[in-house]
Design an enzyme around this catalytic site. Structure first.
Site, PDB file in Angstrom:
ATOM      1  N   CYS A  27       0.862  -1.178   0.000  1.00  0.00           N
ATOM      2  CA  CYS A  27       0.000   0.000   0.000  1.00  0.00           C
ATOM      3  C   CYS A  27       0.898   1.228   0.000  1.00  0.00           C
ATOM      4  CB  CYS A  27      -0.954  -0.003   1.200  1.00  0.00           C
ATOM      5  SG  CYS A  27      -0.158   0.013   2.816  1.00  0.00           S
ATOM      6  N   HIS A 625      -5.941   6.772  16.166  1.00  0.00           N
ATOM      7  CA  HIS A 625      -4.591   7.134  16.589  1.00  0.00           C
ATOM      8  C   HIS A 625      -4.390   8.635  16.512  1.00  0.00           C
ATOM      9  CE1 HIS A 625      -4.622   6.064  12.315  1.00  0.00           C
ATOM     10  NE2 HIS A 625      -3.776   7.074  12.143  1.00  0.00           N
TER      11      HIS A 625
END
Length: 709
Positions: A27, A625
């Site tokens: 990715c 996060h």
């Protein structure tokens, strides 16, 4: 858990030879989804009785790299990637190329489809996650943020080609710009001809090296756009075309077409080469086509097309713009300043910019220094504005873009507007309008205040060297223009990101423009540089783990995931029913570790991250996060939800297993990449998720999490 590095186990009771497949997963940021796809493919291969080896190309480097024997013995290759993957080593093999999300969502289908996939030719470098021909196989997610289907794939290829050119161009911009800036600062003198460095001095040599970097910048942009589309045969016509575009003397123009012309020549060269490749030629001529015939034909055609067709209009526009500006010298200084600022900011070294600059420079000799003062105020706005934009909203930009932003700030101080070109090339629809607005504001304010400049150069450096009249207002004009550019840029980028999420459910990594499927959470970890240091509350958790018979590895580390997750940061069941409340509840739990300075700020940053793209990975998993100085040390928490929380995951599942990761702003190191890779792989293990869901209490949860090695 299945190890993608090993062939899947299990024998074939029929005695027939088991098929051997290879897979590559990658990715854009090379973190969570790289390893999730690898794990899913390996598990599917084991279920189907297929022998498979998976190579992961992540941020910590390529792992499980194929040997020559692996490739030679393979019956087919699956490329599940949203980044450029070299296919040349797979020549003669059946190759199926799709987005990384497909490797996670439909691994069994890919294993079936690769058996009838097209055979890879001798030349082979993938220009994107999936070629247009692969659109039917990949299910439609456009990593550039558009809609699905074949049209989306076309746009994805074009977008990634542009990003390829920008990434190769950035080092030339930075090196060339900084060398020029340093040479001007230490060896330059303000004269009526501009900032002049003595010809035979050391600093002139430094300047000349920097100028070479700037000259190569535009051809490199064009060449590598073409390369990403048409492979190696397109590199030469792309670079030569970019050089021609940047050298106006070849088509009787005082200014070249700049980076905008280079983007045009890059795409023209790439698609021209693709078209030539389709021409059927005798077998004896095929070996020389990619190294001789195609480059020569494409270079000649593109070069002559630019010189005879595109070049003349550019020269005509340049001449008429100059005449038009000459007729405006008696009009309002505010209006003239705004127009000059717009032109200066439009293409940063291209024909429009050069027209305004040369117009102002030419009037200095007539005693009119106010026009150059307007230009001088606008010239530094673009690099300073883009650099400031990367500082005030860091999460909108990739690590490379933030580093380029720091270099742009330095270049802006010395009036090098080209420092903003990488940003304009990567996001023209957002950056160029913001640049023009800021440039117009700076130019108009300088015109209103009657700022003058006695030398044909711009930026704060000319004021420091005493060439500017009206210094206070000059800096006020520059400062306001810079702020306008930075705020407008971030606002436009933010609007684009929100539009992608609502329009196509495509996850976006910050500043990368890449995504696809449930890519958001994993991709966005590129902006989270965690420290390798363990949290402060680790020792107590280690004692608790040993008391309940947790694995020795957990006890030795003082917690799970290198000590970042401890008994203090685990909650059996969340009380919250929605995402925002769950993030706050987990932030308050993380505060128990002693590593959270400001819970409210931690929540704010985590929610801001969610606005950029959901961190719901699917499979009932979410990993919110935050990177903020609200935490003093890296800390990770885990909690479960009995009914599940709507997290916006593409697969529609509610999040029942939630990990929250928080790191300080100044954290560095790549230990977090290793941990994220381990976590992502392990979470793809159905049995692990079931054990984690069924664990009756905190101690049992820690024991299960201790399996992550």
């Amino acid at each position: 858990m299945t190890d993608p590095a090993r062939p899947s186990g299990g024998g074939d009771v029929s005695g027939e030879k088991r098929p051997k497949l290879l897979a590559v997963t990658a990715c854009p940021t090379g973190i969570a989804h790289t390893y999730m796809a690898a794990e899913k493919l390996a598990q599917a291969a084991e279920r189907l009785g297929v022998e498979m080896k998976v190579e992961t190309q992540g941020s910590i480097g390529s792992e499980n790299v194929f040997s020559d024997n692996d490739v030679r013995e393979a019956d087919g290759v699956i490329i599940a990637a949203d980044k450029d993957v070299d296919r040349s080593r797979f020549a003669g093999k059946r190759v199926l190329a799709v987005g990384v999300a497909e490797g996670i969502r439909h691994p069994e289908q890919l294993i079936e489809q690769v058996r009838t996939a097209p055979v890879q030719g001798a030349a082979g470098r993938d220009g994107g996650a999936a070629r247009p021909a692969d659109a039917a196989l990949s299910g439609g997610g456009d990593s550039s943020g558009g809609g699905g289907g074949g049209g989306g794939k076309e746009r994805s290829v074009a977008y990634k080609a542009l990003m390829n050119g920008v990434s190769y161009m950035i080092p030339f911009v930075v090196v060339g710009g900084l060398l020029i800036a340093v040479s001007l600062a230490l060896g330059g003198h303000a004269t009526p001809e501009g900032l002049v460095i003595p010809k035979d001095s050391f600093w002139m040599d430094v300047n000349n090296v920097g100028v070479i970097g700037f000259k190569l910048m535009v051809p490199v942009l064009s060449g590598y756009i073409a390369y990403a589309i048409g492979d190696r045969p397109a590199l030469v016509p792309g670079m030569i075309g970019g050089w021609i575009a940047n050298d106006g003397s070849l088509y009787d123009s005082e200014a070249g077409a700049g980076f905008i012309g280079a983007i045009v020549t890059g795409f023209l060269a790439g698609y021209l080469v693709l078209w030539i490749k389709k021409v059927e030629v005798p077998k004896f001529a095929r070996p020389i086509m990619p190294i001789i015939v195609i480059p020569i034909l494409a270079t000649t055609a593109l070069g002559l097309f630019f010189v005879y067709v595109i070049g003349s209009p550019i020269a005509w526009v340049f001449e008429h713009l100059t005449s038009w500006l000459s007729g405006m010298t008696g009009t309002s200084a505010i209006l003239l300043g705004a127009i000059l600022g717009l032109m200066i900011a439009f293409d940063m070294g291209g024909p429009v910019n050069k027209t305004a600059f040369l117009f102002g420079a030419g009037l200095i000799a007539t005693g009119n220094q106010t026009v150059m003062g307007m230009c001088a105020a606008a010239i530094p706005v673009m690099p300073l504005g883009q650099g400031l934009a990367t500082l005030i909203r860091r999460k909108l930009y990739s690590e490379q873009e933030r580093e380029t932003g720091m270099a742009a700030l330095f270049m802006g101080l010395f009036g090098i507007s080209e420092g903003a070109i990488p940003f304009a090339a990567a996001r023209p629809a957002q950056v160029i309008p913001a640049n023009m607005l800021g440039g117009a504001v700076a130019g108009a304010m300088a015109g209103m205040a009657g700022v003058t400049d006695a030398v044909p150069h711009g930026g704060p450096i000319v004021a420091v060297l005493g060439a500017v009249g009206g210094v206070p207002m000059f800096f006020v004009a520059v400062a306001i223009g810079v702020v306008v550019t930075a705020v407008t840029t971030n606002a436009l980028i933010g609007i684009k990101e929100r539009g992608r999420r609502s329009g196509a459910a495509v996850a976006v990594a910050v500043g990368s423009g890449a995504g696809g499927g449930a890519m958001a959470a994993g991709s966005a970890f590129a902006g989270v540089g965690m420290s390798a240091d363990a949290g402060d509350g680790a020792v107590g958790a280690g004692a608790e783990a040993r008391a309940v018979g947790a694995p020795v590895a957990v006890a030795e580390q003082g917690g799970v995931l290198s000590g970042y997750l401890t008994g203090q940061t685990v909650k059996v069941l969340l009380d919250s029913r929605d995402k925002e409340a769950a993030i706050r509840e987990m932030a308050e739990m993380l505060a128990a570790s002693g590593n959270v300075r400001d819970v409210d700020e931690l929540v704010r940053v985590a929610l801001a991250r969610e606005e950029q793209g959901t961190t719901g990975l699917g499979e009932e998993i979410a990993i919110p996060h935050a990177k903020t100085d609200a935490v003093s040390e890296p800390v990770v928490g885990f909690a479960r939800s009995a009914e599940g929380i709507e997290w916006g995951s593409l697969d529609g599942t509610k999040a029942k297993l939630v990990f929250m990761i928080s790191v300080p702003e100044a954290a560095a190191g790549d230990e977090h990449l290793r941990i994220l890779a381990l976590l992502s792989r392990k979470l793809m293990d159905t049995g692990f998720r079931e054990r984690l869901s069924a664990a009756p209490d905190r101690r049992a949860i820690l024991r299960v999490l201790g399996e992550i090695q």
